[in-house]
Design a protein around this motif. Structure first.
Motif, PDB file in Angstrom:
ATOM      1  N   ALA A  66       0.828  -1.207   0.000  1.00 22.64           N
ATOM      2  CA  ALA A  66       0.000   0.000   0.000  1.00 22.64           C
ATOM      3  C   ALA A  66       0.863   1.258   0.000  1.00 22.64           C
ATOM      4  CB  ALA A  66      -0.948   0.000   1.194  1.00 22.64           C
ATOM      5  N   ALA A  67       1.927   1.257   0.790  1.00 23.71           N
ATOM      6  CA  ALA A  67       2.818   2.425   0.846  1.00 23.71           C
ATOM      7  C   ALA A  67       3.490   2.645  -0.510  1.00 23.71           C
ATOM      8  CB  ALA A  67       3.856   2.246   1.943  1.00 23.71           C
ATOM      9  N   LYS A  68       3.961   1.575  -1.125  1.00 30.46           N
ATOM     10  CA  LYS A  68       4.605   1.692  -2.433  1.00 30.46           C
ATOM     11  C   LYS A  68       3.630   2.175  -3.494  1.00 30.46           C
ATOM     12  CE  LYS A  68       8.118  -1.832  -1.636  1.00 30.46           C
ATOM     13  NZ  LYS A  68       8.610  -3.168  -2.040  1.00 30.46           N
ATOM     14  N   ASP A  73       0.066   8.607   0.732  1.00 29.38           N
ATOM     15  CA  ASP A  73       0.685   9.870   0.370  1.00 29.38           C
ATOM     16  C   ASP A  73      -0.140  11.086   0.804  1.00 29.38           C
ATOM     17  OD1 ASP A  73       2.677   8.341  -0.727  1.00 29.38           O
ATOM     18  OD2 ASP A  73       2.273   8.924  -2.813  1.00 29.38           O
ATOM     19  N   HIS A  74      -1.454  10.964   0.750  1.00 27.81           N
ATOM     20  CA  HIS A  74      -2.308  12.090   1.117  1.00 27.81           C
ATOM     21  C   HIS A  74      -2.146  12.487   2.595  1.00 27.81           C
ATOM     22  CE1 HIS A  74      -4.709   8.717   2.527  1.00 27.81           C
ATOM     23  NE2 HIS A  74      -5.360   9.564   3.301  1.00 27.81           N
TER      24      HIS A  74
END
Length: 78
Positions: A66-68, A73-74
């Motif tokens: 999910a991070a990748k 990011d938001h």
């Protein structure tokens, strides 16, 4: 907690912490990971007095994917 998670919290912290190279060389201000029996421990090098969180391989893999993919990011906007 499930039995699988209970076992993670019983696992000793006998390995070495791995710190991100993105911590700008500040070894006391980063998230750190350690491989433990059945999963991973996640700690905060700024607060070694707090117990690390523990995750199964599937939980950590889901978070990393999910991070990748930019799903968090938001949270950095602001």
């Amino acid at each position: 907690m499930s039995g699988e998670k209970d076992k993670l919290y019983d696992a000793p912290l006998a390995g070495e912490w791995v710190k991100s190279s993105y911590s700008a060389g500040n070894g006391n201000a980063c998230v750190q990971l350690m491989s433990i029996a059945g999963g991973f421990a996640v700690g905060d090098s700024k607060r070694p007095d707090l117990p690390p969180l523990r995750y199964t391989p599937a939980e950590l893999q889901a978070f990393l994917h999910a991070a990748k993919a930019g799903e968090f990011d938001h949270l950095l906007d602001g």
